[in-house]
Design a protein around this motif. Structure first.
Motif, PDB file in Angstrom:
ATOM      1  N   GLY A   1       0.751  -1.240   0.047  1.00  0.00           N
ATOM      2  CA  GLY A   1      -0.011   0.029   0.168  1.00  0.00           C
ATOM      3  C   GLY A   1       0.959   1.281   0.115  1.00  0.00           C
ATOM      4  N   TRP A   2       2.028   1.162   0.956  1.00  0.00           N
ATOM      5  CA  TRP A   2       2.851   2.369   0.730  1.00  0.00           C
ATOM      6  C   TRP A   2       3.491   2.527  -0.663  1.00  0.00           C
TER       7      TRP A   2
ATOM      8  N   MET B   1       2.012   1.775  -3.456  1.00  0.00           N
ATOM      9  CA  MET B   1       1.019   2.161  -4.338  1.00  0.00           C
ATOM     10  C   MET B   1       0.829   3.778  -4.221  1.00  0.00           C
ATOM     11  N   LYS B   2       0.879   4.369  -2.917  1.00  0.00           N
ATOM     12  CA  LYS B   2       0.581   5.600  -2.469  1.00  0.00           C
ATOM     13  C   LYS B   2       1.839   6.547  -3.250  1.00  0.00           C
ATOM     14  N   TYR B   3       3.046   5.801  -3.207  1.00  0.00           N
ATOM     15  CA  TYR B   3       3.995   6.565  -3.619  1.00  0.00           C
ATOM     16  C   TYR B   3       4.021   6.781  -5.296  1.00  0.00           C
TER      17      TYR B   3
ATOM     18  N   VAL C   1       1.501   6.379  -7.130  1.00  0.00           N
ATOM     19  CA  VAL C   1       0.257   7.198  -7.511  1.00  0.00           C
ATOM     20  C   VAL C   1       0.835   8.916  -7.478  1.00  0.00           C
ATOM     21  N   GLY C   2       1.567   9.085  -6.311  1.00  0.00           N
ATOM     22  CA  GLY C   2       1.942  10.175  -6.042  1.00  0.00           C
ATOM     23  C   GLY C   2       2.863  10.847  -7.102  1.00  0.00           C
TER      24      GLY C   2
ATOM     25  N   TYR D   1       2.695  10.600   6.555  1.00  0.00           N
ATOM     26  CA  TYR D   1       1.751   9.947   5.743  1.00  0.00           C
ATOM     27  C   TYR D   1       1.481   8.435   6.668  1.00  0.00           C
TER      28      TYR D   1
ATOM     29  N   GLU E   1      -5.652   7.089   5.722  1.00  0.00           N
ATOM     30  CA  GLU E   1      -5.138   6.939   4.397  1.00  0.00           C
ATOM     31  C   GLU E   1      -4.319   5.629   4.166  1.00  0.00           C
ATOM     32  N   PRO E   2      -3.251   5.343   5.138  1.00  0.00           N
ATOM     33  CA  PRO E   2      -2.601   3.964   4.765  1.00  0.00           C
ATOM     34  C   PRO E   2      -3.472   2.838   4.595  1.00  0.00           C
TER      35      PRO E   2
ATOM     36  N   TRP F   1      -5.049   2.604   1.210  1.00  0.00           N
ATOM     37  CA  TRP F   1      -4.002   1.932   0.147  1.00  0.00           C
ATOM     38  C   TRP F   1      -3.873   0.564   0.587  1.00  0.00           C
TER      39      TRP F   1
ATOM     40  N   CYS G   1      -0.715  -1.247  10.169  1.00  0.00           N
ATOM     41  CA  CYS G   1      -1.065  -0.065   9.802  1.00  0.00           C
ATOM     42  C   CYS G   1      -1.002   0.997  10.976  1.00  0.00           C
TER      43      CYS G   1
END
Ligand code: TRP
Length: 452
Positions: A107-108, A110-112, A114-115, A133, A139-140, A143, A358
């Motif tokens: 998930g981390w 994925m977040k990065y 998309v960022g 974050y 939020e985590p 993701w 998380c």
């Protein structure tokens, strides 16, 4: 087990599938932060020695057991010796423990990704970005749920064929990008050379038993050993495939990717921290804090960064799919659940079990188990306790009950076994003794009984 087992189309199919499972977050995220934390060059040296001796022998043993019995872990252990059935069950528990926290890290990533894709690169290069974050409550989790949800969908629709195709193009791109980023960092950034030296030159003053404990846990994790997965792969392998040559290839490839990931991250850490060793001890966040800063400096960095995180995400997904598939097929075979229900059960369970990992960085940050953050605890329990137990029992089974000859004969079906001697000595003497010593020291250390 009445169905006929499918088998890999050929040698390349087998090596690719095994490498696809082996290369994942373990190589890119976990190896560099452990190497940074446990002594740089000395960690690398210990890891390499373990990989070509222990790792090699254990992988040969697992693949041979699978091919000999034609079954996955539970059935394989049972058919070899009834008394060892319990080990098949532990093998099934390990992926159940790993998958949830693996997906939290997924998930981390994925977040990065998309960022970077949405042009948020400069923001992510900020020192405080990662900490703030993962410190968020929701939020985590979102993701993480997305990552595990995608994994579950792929497993549900049984589109694993697609995984092989994805691996085939993802791996070369990932390797090229990693080399490029490493070369860029080393050639252009001040102080990076000190990091290269720290990473490559063994400094025995950094050595402790923990170096070996960490390196061994990492070896199991990275090469997908000691959880029955290679037994399953072995069961799909045809008799004319050389187990020895395939093992060497998987091993070198996996180690190569991990090595490059370290070379990409550790020099950068040195450069940004001005050589402050405290920065090396960051743990799981290391890659997420360091790489965005490198991309920020690099011309075209937001594009390269986006591409890089897409590749890491694919590598993470191919591994999480294989982890989930292992659990799903376990449920299907043993509880006679259908594919849909099994997937659903694994999804719900993983969501629940992943939440503490998380929250361990946000609302439950004061909660620790044996002094560890929750994510670190799951990581420790699977890699430093359960996997060594499985590895130890496998050595005893192969070394003393079946005798190494059983595995050697299986390997020799497809040609001479060049490292027969090494295998024999490892599986019977060196590996079990060392694993036991390490298991004991890591457990006693965790409970605070000894201090290493
Ligand atoms: N080797 C994987 C990685 O480096 C993680 C992993 C461990 C794994 N055991 C597995 C992946 C079993 C798939 C199947 O990321």
């Amino acid at each position: 087990m009445s169905e006929k087992r499918s088998s890999f189309t050929g040698k390349i199919g087998f090596v690719l599938a095994a490498a696809g499972s082996a290369v994942g977050l373990g190589n890119i995220w976990r190896f560099p932060y452990l190497a940074a934390k446990y002594g740089g060059g000395i960690f690398l040296l210990v890891y390499l020695i373990l990989a070509v001796t222990f790792g090699f022998s254990l992988m040969v043993a697992e693949i041979a057991i699978g091919r000999k019995t034609g079954q996955s872990a539970i059935g394989a252990f049972k058919s070899l010796d009834k008394r060892f059935s319990f080990i098949g069950v532990i093998c099934a528990v390990i992926p159940i423990m790993i998958l949830p926290y693996y997906s939290v890290i997924g998930g981390w990533v994925m977040k990065y990704m998309v960022g970077f894709v949405t042009g948020n690169a400069a923001n992510m290069a900020n020192d405080a970005y990662f900490g703030s974050y993962i410190g968020k409550t929701f939020e985590p989790v979102v993701w993480f749920a997305l990552f595990i949800g995608i994994t579950a969908l792929i497993v549900l629709f049984g589109v694993q064929k697609g995984v092989e195709t994805v691996s085939k193009f993802m791996m070369p791109v990932l390797v090229v990008l990693t080399v490029f980023i490493a070369v860029y960092t080393i050639c252009t950034m001040d102080g990076a050379m000190d990091g290269v030296i720290y990473y490559l030159k063994p400094d025995f003053s950094h050595f402790s038993i923990m170096t070996v404990v960490a390196a061994m846990g990492q070896l199991f994790y990275s090469m997908s050993l000691a959880m029955g997965i290679m037994i399953t792969f072995g069961s799909y392998t045809k008799k004319d495939i050389s187990i020895e040559a395939s093992t060497r290839q998987i091993e070198w490839f996996d180690t190569g990717v991990a090595f490059l990931a370290g070379l990409m991250i550790i020099p950068a850490v040195f450069s940004f921290s001005g050589g402050d060793h405290a920065a090396l001890k960051q743990g799981p966040g290391l890659m997420f804090v360091t790489l965005p800063k490198v991309f920020d400096k690099m011309p075209g960095g937001s594009f390269i960064g986006a591409l890089f995180f897409v590749m890491v995400l694919l590598a993470a997904l191919t591994s999480s799919i294989s982890l989930m598939e292992t659990i799903v097929s376990f449920l299907m075979d043993n509880l006679k659940l259908g594919r849909k229900r099994s997937c659903f059960a694994v999804l719900v369970f993983s969501l629940l079990l992943g939440l503490p990992s998380c929250f361990g960085y946000s609302i439950w940050s004061e909660v620790t188990v044996l002094g560890m953050q929750l994510l670190d605890f799951f990581d420790f329990a699977s890699n430093s306790v359960l996997m060594p137990i499985v590895a130890f029992v496998t050595c005893i089974l192969v070394g003393y009950i079946l005798k190494p000859k059983a595995v050697i004969e299986e390997v020799e079906i497809s040609g001479p076994f060049k490292s027969k001697r090494l295998f024999y000595v490892m599986i019977r003497y060196v590996a079990p003794v060392c694993i036991l010593a390490i298991l004991l020291s890591s457990v006693l250390n965790a409970f605070g009984i000894i201090k290493i």
